[in-house]
Design a protein around this motif. Structure first.
Motif, PDB file in Angstrom:
ATOM      1  N   MET A 557     -38.965  18.198 -65.582  1.00  0.00           N
ATOM      2  CA  MET A 557     -37.724  17.657 -66.150  1.00  0.00           C
ATOM      3  C   MET A 557     -36.552  17.959 -65.212  1.00  0.00           C
ATOM      4  SD  MET A 557     -37.927  16.261 -69.333  1.00  0.00           S
ATOM      5  CE  MET A 557     -36.436  16.760 -70.182  1.00  0.00           C
ATOM      6  N   GLU A 561     -33.344  15.845 -62.652  1.00  0.00           N
ATOM      7  CA  GLU A 561     -31.904  15.996 -62.834  1.00  0.00           C
ATOM      8  C   GLU A 561     -31.258  15.954 -61.448  1.00  0.00           C
ATOM      9  OE1 GLU A 561     -30.418  16.038 -65.649  1.00  0.00           O
ATOM     10  OE2 GLU A 561     -32.109  16.375 -67.021  1.00  0.00           O
ATOM     11  N   ARG A 577     -38.029  11.604 -66.631  1.00  0.00           N
ATOM     12  CA  ARG A 577     -37.796  12.711 -67.572  1.00  0.00           C
ATOM     13  C   ARG A 577     -38.572  12.490 -68.870  1.00  0.00           C
ATOM     14  NH1 ARG A 577     -32.458  12.434 -65.390  1.00  0.00           N
ATOM     15  NH2 ARG A 577     -31.798  11.059 -67.088  1.00  0.00           N
TER      16      ARG A 577
END
Length: 618
Positions: A557, A561, A577
Motif C-alpha cells: 500500500m 503512495e 492500492r
C-alpha cells in the motif's frame, strides 16, 4: 558528475569499471569519472585506461609491449599466465580462442596497439555498455555510470517497457537511459584508437545441439568441476546452498572435493508438504566434512519483505527485489562462520533442463519420436490437445510473433502450451498500467519487431538462450546486493563453458517427460549419491509467496503512495492500492505484480542513493 552510492562497487565480487582509449580527448573525459574511492589503471602512456572500483581479488592485469590484458571477475588465470598470453597476441582476434577456453565468469578488457576490446559473458551475467561523452566513446560494465556522466534521466519508454510481463527479447537488453548503448552478450565492443568510433563484433555462437548425452555428460561434469574449482582453488571457507534440489546438491558435492572447507546452508520451506529438508539431510549425510546449517523456516523472510527499505544502486529494474531479503538474510551468519564466497545452484534449471519448444522442430524432423514425447508432455503439463496442435502448426517468424504480441497486450495470460512450444510467453500489460504506458510499449514493440532476430532459428534454443539471459540479469543484480554484505555470491551453472557443454547435448535427450534432468543426473553419477540423483521433483515455495503477499500488504500500500510510476503517468496508483488491500484476489496469481513493483522500487532507489530525480520529465 552525479556521485554514486557506496553500493556501486567496492568489495570482492562487485567490481565495476569504465574504459577509455589511449588519446588526449579520452583522457580529458576520464577526469570526470575519477572520484574518491575509485582506482585508475593507466595505459603505458600514462593516460587513464580503466577507472572504477575493484578489489585485488577481482582483477588480473598483464602488459607486454603494446598489449594490455585485464580479466575482472572470477577466473583461474594467474598473472604469469596472462603475461604469456599477452606476449603471443598480435591482433585483437588472437584473443578469441584463448578467452573462449577459460572457466569462470569475467569481463575481458584488452588494448592492442591502441585499439580497445571489451566483452562480458555469453550468459549476460557480465555486460558491457558504451556512450559518447563529449564526443568520445566510453565503455563501462554498468549502464548507470555512463548515464550519470551524460546527466541523463530514465527514459519513460524504457520504464514503461519494463512493466511488461515478461519483457521479451530484444527489448530487455536496452539500457534505461537514452544515449547509452548495450552490447549484446554474444558481441564484443571495439573502440578505435582515437576513441571516436565504436563497433560491435560477434565473438560467441551457441553450439549446435548434436552431441549424444553419453558423450556430453562427461563434458558437462568437467565444465562444472572447473567452474567450481575456479572459485574454491584458493581454499579458505566457502558456503553453498543445499536446498535439497539436484542443482545445489551437485555444486555442494563438487565444492566438497576442493581445497576449501564447506559450510552447507539449508532453508526449509514453510509448507509441511515441502520435502526439501529431507533431501538436503540425505545429501548432508554423505558429506561428513561439511558443516550443515539448517535455518529456522519461520525466520526466513517472505517474498515482498523490506521492499520499502531497498537502497541498492542498480542499473535496471529487477524482479529479484521480491526475494532480495530471502537471498541475503543468511549471508552475514555465513560470514560469521568464515565464508568468503557463497555458491548457489541457480542456473541449473536453465541449462541442465531445456525448453520443450525444441519439439516444434523435432515434430517435423522426427515425427514419430516427437509424437510419443509430446503425449508425455501433454499429460505432464495438462496441455489441451487443440492448443498443442495449434502451436505446433504455427510457423510465424520471431519478428511476426513479436509484432502480433503487441496487438494482444491486454488479453488474458497465454496458456502454458503456447509459451512451452512457441517462441516464448507472449508479453502482457495489466489493468493498472495506463493507456500512456501502453502507447509507449506498443511503439517499442513495433520498433523491436522490425529489426528483431531470434537468438537462434530453432525455437527451443532461442528459448533456452532467452531464459539463461533473463535469469542472468536477475543474478547480476543479486550478486551486487550480496557483495554489499561482505559475502559475494557465485553461480557456476551460469559460466559460459558450462552453458556451452549443456547446450551442445541433443535436446531429445536433455528434456523428457519421463526423466528429470537426465543430463545433470548422468554428469553427476559417481559424485552425487544415487538416492539424491533419483529425486524427480522440486519444491515450488508457493506458500511463501502467498504468505508474503498477505503479511506485507501494508508495505505494498505504502509503495503506491506518492508513486514514481504514477508521477510518470504509467500506472494507476489507486487501482494498485486496492489490489494490495485484497491480497487473495485471483488477479495476483502468477506473480503478475512483480514487474511493476520492480520498476517502482528501482525508481525509488535512484532517488535514495543519488538524491536526484528518479524519473524523466513528462
Amino acid at each position: 558528475m552525479t556521485e554514486l552510492h557506496e553500493s556501486a562497487g567496492a568489495g570482492p565480487g562487485d567490481a565495476y569499471c569504465t574504459v577509455f582509449a589511449d588519446c588526449a580527448d579520452a583522457a580529458a573525459v576520464a577526469r570526470s569519472f575519477s572520484r574518491p574511492g575509485t582506482h585508475t589503471l593507466e595505459h603505458a602512456s600514462g593516460r587513464p585506461w580503466l577507472i572504477g572500483r575493484w578489489h585485488d581479488d577481482d582483477m588480473v592485469h598483464a602488459r607486454v609491449g603494446p598489449v594490455d590484458l585485464v580479466l575482472i571477475g572470477c577466473s583461474a588465470v594467474q598473472r604469469a599466465d596472462l603475461e604469456r598470453t599477452a606476449a603471443r597476441v598480435r591482433h585483437l582476434g588472437d584473443l578469441d580462442a584463448w578467452a573462449s577456453s577459460l572457466p569462470g565468469s569475467f569481463h575481458l578488457l584488452a588494448c592492442v596497439d591502441g585499439r580497445i576490446h571489451a566483452r562480458g559473458t555469453a550468459s549476460g551475467l557480465r555486460l558491457v555498455f558504451h556512450a559518447p561523452v563529449d564526443g568520445v566513446q566510453v565503455a563501462a560494465t554498468r549502464a548507470d555510470v555512463l548515464a550519470a556522466a551524460l546527466g541523463a534521466e530514465p527514459d519513460p519508454e524504457q520504464v514503461a517497457v519494463r512493466l511488461l510481463w515478461p519483457v521479451p527479447h530484444p527489448l530487455y537488453q536496452a539500457p534505461m537511459w537514452r544515449g547509452v548503448s548495450a552490447v549484446a552478450p554474444h558481441d564484443a565492443l571495439e573502440l578505435s584508437a582515437d576513441g571516436r568510433r565504436a563497433r560491435h563484433v560477434r565473438w560467441w555462437t551457441p553450439p549446435e545441439p548434436v552431441v549424444p548425452l553419453q558423450t556430453g555428460a562427461p563434458r558437462v561434469r568437467e565444465a562444472l568441476v572447473e567452474a567450481v574449482a575456479a572459485r574454491t582453488r584458493r581454499g579458505g571457507v566457502v558456503s553453498c546452498d543445499l536446498s535439497g534440489g539436484l542443482d545445489s546438491t551437485s555444486i555442494c558435492f563438487l565444492a566438497d572435493r576442493s581445497p576449501a572447507r564447506v559450510v552447507a546452508s539449508t532453508w526449509p520451506g514453510r509448507d509441511p508438504a515441502d520435502t526439501d529438508l529431507y533431501w538436503a539431510e540425505q545429501a548432508a549425510g554423505s558429506l561428513p566434512e561439511v558443516e550443515h546449517v539448517v535455518w529456522d523456516a519461520e525466520e526466513s523472510p517472505l517474498v515482498y519483505t523490506e521492499l520499502l527499505g531497498i537502497d541498492d544502486l542498480l542499473d535496471e529494474p529487477t524482479i529479484g527485489v521480491m526475494d532480495r531479503s530471502r537471498v541475503l538474510h543468511h549471508l552475514p551468519a555465513l560470514a560469521a562462520r568464515g565464508s568468503r564466497l557463497h555458491l548457489t545452484g541457480i542456473g541449473g534449471d536453465h541449462v541442465a533442463w531445456c525448453s520443450e519448444a525444441y519439439y516444434h522442430r523435432l515434430a517435423r524432423t522426427r515425427p514419430l519420436f516427437a509424437l510419443r514425447q509430446l503425449r508425455g508432455f501433454r499429460a505432464l503439463w495438462q496441455w489441451p490437445l487443440g492448443g498443442m496442435l495449434r502451436v505446433l502448426a504455427d510457423s510465424r517468424s520471431y519478428g511476426t510473433w513479436l509484432a502480433d504480441a503487441g496487438e494482444r497486450l491486454r488479453g488474458p495470460l497465454p496458456d502454458t502450451v503456447s509459451a512451452g512450444l512457441g517462441w516464448g510467453m507472449s508479453p502482457r500489460l495489466f489493468d493498472w498500467v495506463t493507456p500512456r504506458a501502453e502507447e509507449l510499449v506498443r511503439g517499442a514493440l513495433r520498433d523491436g519487431a522490425e529489426r528483431a532476430e531470434p537468438l537462434h532459428r530453432d525455437r527451443g534454443l532461442h528459448n533456452d538462450l532467452e531464459q539463461i539471459r533473463s535469469c542472468s540479469r536477475i543474478i547480476r543484480q543479486w550478486d551486487h546486493m550480496a557483495a554489499r554484505t561482505g559475502v559475494p555470491m557465485a553461480s557456476p551453472f551460469l559460466d559460459d563453458r558450462v552453458i556451452e557443454a549443456c547446450l551442445a547435448v541433443r535436446p531429445a535427450e536433455r528434456v523428457s517427460p519421463w526423466r528429470y534432468k537426465p543430463l545433470l543426473t548422468a554428469a553427476m553419477h559417481g559424485i552425487v549419491p544415487e538416492p539424491c540423483l533419483r529425486r524427480a521433483n522440486k519444491a515450488a515455495a508457493s506458500r511463501d509467496a502467498a504468505d508474503g503477499l498477505r503479511r506485507h500488504r501494508g508495505d505494498l500500500m505504502a509503495l503506491w503512495e506518492d508513486s514514481h510510476l504514477a508521477r510518470m503517468g504509467l500506472v494507476d496508483p489507486g487501482m494498485l492500492r486496492r489490489l494490495a488491500q485484497r491480497p487473495a484476489t485471483p488477479e495476483l496469481r502468477d506473480a503478475v505484480l512483480y514487474s511493476t513493483i520492480a520498476a517502482e522500487v528501482w525508481l525509488r532507489s535512484l532517488t535514495k542513493v543519488t538524491g536526484g530525480p528518479a524519473a524523466g520529465r513528462r
